[in-house]
Design a protein around this motif. Structure first.
Motif, PDB file in Angstrom:
ATOM      1  N   LEU A 203      -0.181  -7.276   7.266  1.00 46.30           N
ATOM      2  CA  LEU A 203      -0.853  -5.793   7.273  1.00 46.30           C
ATOM      3  C   LEU A 203      -0.915  -5.941   8.617  1.00 46.30           C
ATOM      4  O   LEU A 203      -0.707  -4.806   9.479  1.00 46.30           O
TER       5      LEU A 203
ATOM      6  N   GLU B  65      -0.032  -2.182  11.037  1.00 46.00           N
ATOM      7  CA  GLU B  65      -0.341  -1.708  11.798  1.00 46.00           C
ATOM      8  C   GLU B  65      -0.865  -1.266  13.190  1.00 46.00           C
ATOM      9  O   GLU B  65      -1.373  -0.046  14.164  1.00 46.00           O
TER      10      GLU B  65
ATOM     11  N   ASN C 277       7.988  -2.094   2.197  1.00 45.29           N
ATOM     12  CA  ASN C 277       6.678  -1.576   1.997  1.00 45.29           C
ATOM     13  C   ASN C 277       6.404  -3.181   1.820  1.00 45.29           C
ATOM     14  O   ASN C 277       6.274  -3.644   0.222  1.00 45.29           O
TER      15      ASN C 277
ATOM     16  N   THR D 210       8.498  -6.377  14.700  1.00 45.67           N
ATOM     17  CA  THR D 210       8.230  -6.047  13.115  1.00 45.67           C
ATOM     18  C   THR D 210       9.193  -6.905  12.509  1.00 45.67           C
ATOM     19  O   THR D 210       9.101  -8.261  11.683  1.00 45.67           O
TER      20      THR D 210
ATOM     21  N   HIS E  17       4.430  -6.517  -0.131  1.00 46.22           N
ATOM     22  CA  HIS E  17       2.607  -6.195  -1.139  1.00 46.22           C
ATOM     23  C   HIS E  17       2.611  -8.170  -1.316  1.00 46.22           C
ATOM     24  O   HIS E  17       4.028  -9.025  -0.845  1.00 46.22           O
TER      25      HIS E  17
ATOM     26  N   ASN F 208       1.849   0.440  15.183  1.00 43.14           N
ATOM     27  CA  ASN F 208       2.068   1.843  14.692  1.00 43.14           C
ATOM     28  C   ASN F 208       2.064   2.949  15.716  1.00 43.14           C
ATOM     29  O   ASN F 208       2.731   4.081  15.724  1.00 43.14           O
TER      30      ASN F 208
END
Length: 142
Positions: free
Chosen positions: A79, A83, A127, A97, A129, A86
């Motif tokens: 994650l 970030e 997204n 990515t 998880h 971005n």
């Protein structure tokens, strides 16, 4: 007790003092270089263990939670890498990515036959998880 012996003792003590300072500095540098993710994991584990002691959580449940926290560190690093990307352009972010996520998509048979551009665009939309091992996943409406 000649001047030579005194000189030899002074040199020996100076060298041993320098070696001691170097070793101590290396140890302090090693402890200080622990990165934020490791420090965060350590704090989470400490907080969890204090809570588990206070609430008398059984050992089997503690082991599951500790395993989850340790393995979630890999997910947190992933994650964090997303970030960091971005601020990049969408094409560049998608390529990075897709590269960092290749092993995730590679384990899904359906995606093995899809094109690179599709996987890149897909990774920009998903997204991620993290779940416990063998956890049953229920999505609303399924």
């Amino acid at each position: 007790e000649s001047p030579f012996e005194y000189t030899l003792c002074v040199v020996g003590m100076t060298v041993s003092g320098v070696v001691w300072a170097y070793v101590l500095g290396a140890i302090c540098s090693l402890v200080n270089s622990m990165n934020d993710e490791e420090r965060s994991l350590s704090e989470k584990l400490d907080a969890f263990l204090r809570m588990a002691d206070a609430n008398q959580i059984p050992e089997t449940l503690r082991a599951r939670a500790i395993e989850f926290l340790r393995k979630s560190r890999i997910h947190q690093k992933y994650l964090h890498s997303l970030e960091v990307g971005n601020g990049l352009s969408s094409s560049l972010k998608g390529a990075i990515t897709a590269h960092t996520s290749a092993h995730y998509l590679g384990s899904v048979q359906f995606f093995a036959s899809t094109g690179r551009a599709f996987r890149r665009d897909l990774m920009n939309l998903l997204n991620p998880h993290f779940f416990e091992r063998y956890e049953r996943i229920f999505w609303p409406g399924c």
